[in-house]
Scaffold this motif. Structure first.
Motif, PDB file in Angstrom:
ATOM      1  N   TYR A 181     -16.124 -48.836  21.056  1.00 45.74           N
ATOM      2  CA  TYR A 181     -15.699 -50.083  20.252  1.00 45.74           C
ATOM      3  C   TYR A 181     -14.103 -50.059  19.921  1.00 45.74           C
ATOM      4  O   TYR A 181     -13.704 -48.856  19.972  1.00 45.74           O
ATOM      5  CB  TYR A 181     -16.407 -50.088  18.964  1.00 45.74           C
ATOM      6  N   LEU A 236     -16.570 -54.707  22.546  1.00 43.89           N
ATOM      7  CA  LEU A 236     -17.127 -53.959  23.448  1.00 43.89           C
ATOM      8  C   LEU A 236     -16.737 -53.742  24.646  1.00 43.89           C
ATOM      9  O   LEU A 236     -16.572 -55.150  25.118  1.00 43.89           O
ATOM     10  CB  LEU A 236     -18.922 -53.871  23.275  1.00 43.89           C
ATOM     11  N   GLN A 287     -25.701 -48.997  22.992  1.00 43.74           N
ATOM     12  CA  GLN A 287     -25.021 -49.905  21.982  1.00 43.74           C
ATOM     13  C   GLN A 287     -25.922 -51.266  21.566  1.00 43.74           C
ATOM     14  O   GLN A 287     -25.639 -51.985  20.765  1.00 43.74           O
ATOM     15  CB  GLN A 287     -23.506 -50.479  22.530  1.00 43.74           C
TER      16      GLN A 287
END
Lengths: 114, 115
Positions: free
Chosen positions: A64, A78, A85
């Motif tokens: 991130y 992202l 995730q």
């Protein structure tokens, strides 16, 4: 008074795609946070911004990036989405991080990575 | 590092039953303590908080919590639950005077109240 607003509410991505989650608060708070919520794991801090112009890693920052665009806005990016995730992402804000003020949360973004 | 334990992951009660959800934390210094609630499909909302003073804290919707420093606990209670209390409950802690204060959350307790 909207409080903390997150967009989008839902998103489906393919592995390797990138996307940015947006967060804005209208409470004139100094500190903002990004969490992810996974079943059985509670909320885990990804990144936080103590004040405009600063950002720091939380517990689970890998994969991130964040930008504190101004006092109101704090985005989470992202770069190359991975199935790990897949989660519900919450943005929060507080008056500051050096007081006993509670955090105020947005409605969340439910993100699925295929 | 601080940690927060919520030992009850799922609780099922009938309406009017009494509720107690456990929360224990690990940190030897001064702490601020919070209980948040997340109703289905909604964001987290603050139920109550403890910073100092009377260790018995009263929050919204008839909830209360007691801080017992010697036990590192901050258990949430409600004398008589309602169907509308069905939600997930999170205990959270931040340590005072350790720089920027970051909340550490427990894993949550999912409460189901049957009518």
């Amino acid at each position: 008074n909207a409080g903390v607003t997150q967009t989008p509410k839902f998103q489906v991505l393919k592995t390797g795609q990138s996307m940015t989650l947006q967060c804005a608060q209208d409470m004139n708070h100094n500190s903002m946070y990004w969490y992810r919520q996974d079943p059985g794991m509670g909320l885990r801090l990804i990144y936080y911004s103590a004040s405009e112009g600063t950002t720091d890693k939380g517990e689970v920052p890998n994969g991130y990036n964040v930008s504190r665009l101004n006092k109101r806005e704090f985005s989470l990016r992202l770069e190359s989405a991975a199935p790990s995730q897949t989660s519900v992402y919450f943005c929060a804000s507080s008056v500051d991080g050096n007081s006993n003020q509670p955090q105020h949360f947005g409605d969340g973004t439910r993100l699925s990575i295929l | 590092a601080q940690s927060v334990s919520q030992h009850n992951h799922h609780v099922i009660l009938s309406e009017a039953a009494s509720l107690e959800l456990g929360c224990n934390y690990s940190y030897g210094g001064t702490v601020n303590l919070f209980w948040y609630v997340q109703y289905p499909g909604q964001h987290l909302q603050l139920l109550l908080k403890y910073f100092s003073g009377d260790p018995l804290v009263k929050g919204i919707k008839g909830f209360e919590a007691e801080f017992i420093k010697s036990k590192f606990s901050f258990n949430l209670r409600k004398p008589s639950v309602q169907w509308s209390d069905t939600a997930e409950y999170f205990c959270a802690v931040n340590a005072v005077n350790t720089g920027f204060q970051k909340l550490v959350f427990g894993t949550g307790t999912r409460l189901l109240v049957s009518p």
